[in-house]
Design an enzyme around this catalytic site. Structure first.
Site, PDB file in Angstrom:
ATOM      1  N   LYS A 230       1.479   7.147   6.676  1.00 45.07           N
ATOM      2  CA  LYS A 230       0.462   6.228   6.171  1.00 45.07           C
ATOM      3  C   LYS A 230      -0.878   6.943   6.211  1.00 45.07           C
ATOM      4  CE  LYS A 230       2.602   1.764   7.224  1.00 45.07           C
ATOM      5  NZ  LYS A 230       2.427   0.433   7.843  1.00 45.07           N
TER       6      LYS A 230
ATOM      7  N   LEU B 217      14.050   5.514  11.796  1.00 46.89           N
ATOM      8  CA  LEU B 217      15.236   4.955  12.428  1.00 46.89           C
ATOM      9  C   LEU B 217      16.473   5.463  11.673  1.00 46.89           C
ATOM     10  CD1 LEU B 217      13.990   1.286  12.938  1.00 46.89           C
ATOM     11  CD2 LEU B 217      14.050   3.132  14.625  1.00 46.89           C
TER      12      LEU B 217
ATOM     13  N   GLU C 208      -4.468  -1.691   5.362  1.00 49.31           N
ATOM     14  CA  GLU C 208      -3.652  -1.163   6.452  1.00 49.31           C
ATOM     15  C   GLU C 208      -4.323   0.063   7.050  1.00 49.31           C
ATOM     16  OE1 GLU C 208       0.469  -0.610   5.878  1.00 49.31           O
ATOM     17  OE2 GLU C 208       0.765  -2.456   4.762  1.00 49.31           O
TER      18      GLU C 208
ATOM     19  N   GLN D 157       0.836  -1.192   0.000  1.00 49.43           N
ATOM     20  CA  GLN D 157       0.000   0.000   0.000  1.00 49.43           C
ATOM     21  C   GLN D 157       0.872   1.243   0.000  1.00 49.43           C
ATOM     22  OE1 GLN D 157      -3.313  -0.338   2.798  1.00 49.43           O
ATOM     23  NE2 GLN D 157      -2.930  -2.529   2.980  1.00 49.43           N
TER      24      GLN D 157
ATOM     25  N   ASP E 204       5.688  -2.324  11.397  1.00 43.72           N
ATOM     26  CA  ASP E 204       4.584  -2.667  10.488  1.00 43.72           C
ATOM     27  C   ASP E 204       3.424  -3.326  11.221  1.00 43.72           C
ATOM     28  OD1 ASP E 204       3.183  -2.828   8.179  1.00 43.72           O
ATOM     29  OD2 ASP E 204       4.351  -4.444   7.286  1.00 43.72           O
TER      30      ASP E 204
ATOM     31  N   ALA F  89       5.376   8.098  11.529  1.00 40.41           N
ATOM     32  CA  ALA F  89       6.299   7.274  12.305  1.00 40.41           C
ATOM     33  C   ALA F  89       7.703   7.849  12.223  1.00 40.41           C
ATOM     34  CB  ALA F  89       6.303   5.830  11.787  1.00 40.41           C
ATOM     35  N   ALA F  90       8.344   7.982  13.373  1.00 39.72           N
ATOM     36  CA  ALA F  90       9.713   8.486  13.406  1.00 39.72           C
ATOM     37  C   ALA F  90      10.645   7.517  12.689  1.00 39.72           C
ATOM     38  CB  ALA F  90      10.163   8.688  14.847  1.00 39.72           C
TER      39      ALA F  90
ATOM     40  N   GLU G 148      13.201  -7.560  12.289  1.00 41.74           N
ATOM     41  CA  GLU G 148      14.532  -7.007  12.050  1.00 41.74           C
ATOM     42  C   GLU G 148      15.244  -6.735  13.365  1.00 41.74           C
ATOM     43  OE1 GLU G 148      14.364  -3.565   9.593  1.00 41.74           O
ATOM     44  OE2 GLU G 148      13.353  -4.557   7.925  1.00 41.74           O
TER      45      GLU G 148
ATOM     46  N   ASP H 158      -0.169 -10.555  10.633  1.00 40.70           N
ATOM     47  CA  ASP H 158       0.740 -10.292   9.520  1.00 40.70           C
ATOM     48  C   ASP H 158       2.176 -10.118  10.020  1.00 40.70           C
ATOM     49  OD1 ASP H 158       1.494  -9.793   6.867  1.00 40.70           O
ATOM     50  OD2 ASP H 158       1.262  -7.635   7.133  1.00 40.70           O
TER      51      ASP H 158
END
Length: 564
Positions: free
Chosen positions: A259, A365, A280, A243, A451, A362-363, A436, A431
């Site tokens: 998003k 990384l 989503e 998406q 996610d 979202a901040a 990571e 999902d």
């Protein structure tokens, strides 16, 4: 020749007259506007009083005609915008177009808080709006039934549950379930500087072996505030994914992953849809971050909600590739499609109302070159197939095989996956196919909770298969178990703490109210599951203390191979 012309003109006049009559009788706009305005005036027998206290028939006629034409009666340019209407019909009427779009937004029945102060910003009043179906006009019922369209939805004032203060109590006096050691290794090399370091940079510099940020970090509130209010400098489209997502660049150098709004708060996953084809939800990302922080995991990047003007804050700042996907919908809303592998068609376009849209931020990384990450396949990954199941779904001894493989045979990783199962079960997220970790910390570090867009999809259904890792392994961190017990008490009830945590978000209420009840219900299910394991195997075998890095063993050539 003249006779033929006269006949032709007569026939044409008759045809036009018939069309007008048919249109007025069938309710087609705008032909029936005058007729319906007069009928409504006669039926209601009421006149609108103007600002000088006098009755004005002309104002009533114009007012009724504008309602028939689907135009606002209280916005800019309205002939009755200064009229003091009854409390039932009274609506906010700001002069600023963007603010009006934000207040009146009820696209597909989304729940939106409407009170604004004189500075056009949210205040903390308790009045919210809840979507209800507006009774359609009689002349339009047949047309709506033929076309199969939804009736227009209008807001209904509602009192939101008050702020309880339990979130402040938990983080002020509550225990720390996952303390960060003072000598924890940092992800990025420390440096000295005489300039003012922005919040996003402080956040990235604070990432360590045990979490993305420390308990009660002062940086997180400042970071969330910047994500929600900082001026945007540039917008790019993120490659990949099912998406559309946008990369937001701020004027202070920070970045965020955006998003956009897709479905209303009360939308639930369609029962016939698979988990991998679900839509989503931006609000799910925000709620998942707050839950992660309340559980004291601190493994999900900070998220916040924000309203955007799609014209000035997306289209004007985007590149030509993204601009080409913008269009005006039949409802005169500004939309864009973007580029992705699944939900990037005209039918699933991202639309504003008319050009205001909410979303999650979202901040970011640290960049991959500065802090590379390793991707792991989740041992309890689903098959992502319509025709077959995963191995673990039919093998009750699957956990024993996982325990023999690295990195799950030593260190903290298996306990981290039990925490992840708790997190996913509470949110209803099926999902979870990969996770990571930061390469710098090797295998003795936490999995990043990324996610969560497909979370909070079914508040009335508890997906028990998400708890299979805990059921099969009968294993959990002792600190996690104690945290869950704490959140099951009335003083720190999970639903109340979650509601307080997201109370001041700009798109609050973030979750549909039944999801809070689902959190309390699922929390008790987890505790009963662990208690059942304790009864069978004993507390010492089920509840494990935090592993020490000194006890961690590096992989060897014998245990390094993965079993699939």
């Amino acid at each position: 020749m003249k006779l033929k012309q006269r006949v032709g003109v007569t026939l044409a006049a008759m045809a036009v007259s018939m069309f007008v009559l048919i249109g007025m009788e069938s309710g087609i706009r705008p032909l029936s506007a005058v007729r319906n305005a007069v009928i409504r005036q006669n039926e209601e027998g009421a006149l609108i009083e103007n600002a000088h206290g006098k009755h004005n028939d002309l104002v009533q006629d114009v007012h009724s005609m504008r309602r028939q034409l689907g135009k606002s009666d209280s916005g800019p340019g309205s002939p009755v915008k200064d009229v003091d209407t009854s409390a039932k019909n009274k609506q906010l009427s700001p002069e600023d177009t963007e603010t009006q779009s934000l207040q009146n937004r009820t696209r597909d029945g989304d729940n939106i808080a409407i009170p604004l102060d004189e500075n056009n910003s949210r205040n903390d009043t308790e009045v919210l709006v809840e979507p209800v179906a507006k009774k359609p006009d009689l002349y339009a019922q047949s047309l709506l039934s033929v076309l199969g369209k939804f009736h227009e939805r209008t807001p209904l004032p509602k009192v939101r549950k008050p702020y309880t203060g339990k979130f402040d109590d938990l983080f002020a006096t509550g225990p720390i379930s996952n303390p960060t050691p003072k000598d924890a290794d940092l992800l990025l090399k420390p440096y000295r500087t005489f300039r003012k370091v922005p919040a996003w940079e402080q956040f990235q510099n604070g990432i360590n072996r045990y979490g993305l940020y420390n308990h009660n970090s002062d940086v997180i509130p400042e970071l969330l505030n910047n994500l929600a209010n900082q001026e945007i400098a540039e917008v790019d489209e993120k490659n990949g994914g099912t998406q559309v997502k946008l990369i937001i660049d701020y004027v202070d150098g920070g970045q965020a992953l955006f998003k956009p709004w897709k479905v209303p708060r009360d939308y639930q996953t369609i029962p016939d849809h698979f988990y991998f084809s679900d839509i989503e939800r931006h609000n799910a990302e925000i709620a998942a971050f707050h839950l992660d922080r309340i559980l004291d995991f601190r493994r999900a990047p900070p998220q916040v909600g924000r309203w955007l003007n799609m014209t000035t804050e997306i289209y004007d700042l985007a590149d030509s590739s993204l601009r080409k996907t913008f269009f005006r919908s039949p409802a005169n809303n500004l939309c864009f499609v973007g580029h992705c592998s699944y939900y990037c068609q005209t039918e699933t376009a991202v639309c504003g109302h008319p050009d205001m849209i909410e979303g999650s931020f979202a901040a970011y990384l640290p960049p991959f070159k500065m802090a590379p990450r390793k991707t792991w396949r989740h041992p309890w990954r689903r098959s992502y197939s319509k025709h077959r199941k995963a191995i673990w779904e039919d093998d009750p001894d699957y956990c024993q095989e996982v325990r023999t493989k690295h990195p799950y045979n030593t260190g903290r990783r298996l306990l981290d996956l039990m925490d992840l199962a708790v997190f996913d079960f509470l949110t209803g997220n099926m999902d979870r196919h990969h996770y990571e970790t930061f390469e710098k910390f090797g295998n003795f570090t936490f999995p990043i909770h990324l996610d969560q867009g497909r979370s909070f999809g079914k508040h009335a259904h508890d997906e028990m298969s998400i708890l299979v890792p805990i059921v099969h392994c009968c294993l959990m961190r002792k600190s996690t178990y104690q945290r869950l017990q704490l959140l099951a008490t009335d003083r720190y009830r999970l639903s109340d703490v979650m509601r307080d945590s997201m109370y001041h978000d700009k798109i609050a209420p973030v979750l549909f109210e039944p999801h809070y009840d689902a959190l309390d219900r699922r929390l008790l299910i987890i505790l009963r599951t662990v208690d059942h394991c304790i009864t069978q195997r004993g507390s010492s075998a089920v509840l494990r203390t935090e592993p020490l890095i000194q006890s961690y063993k590096e992989p060897t050539s014998r245990n390094q191979a993965w079993f699939w």
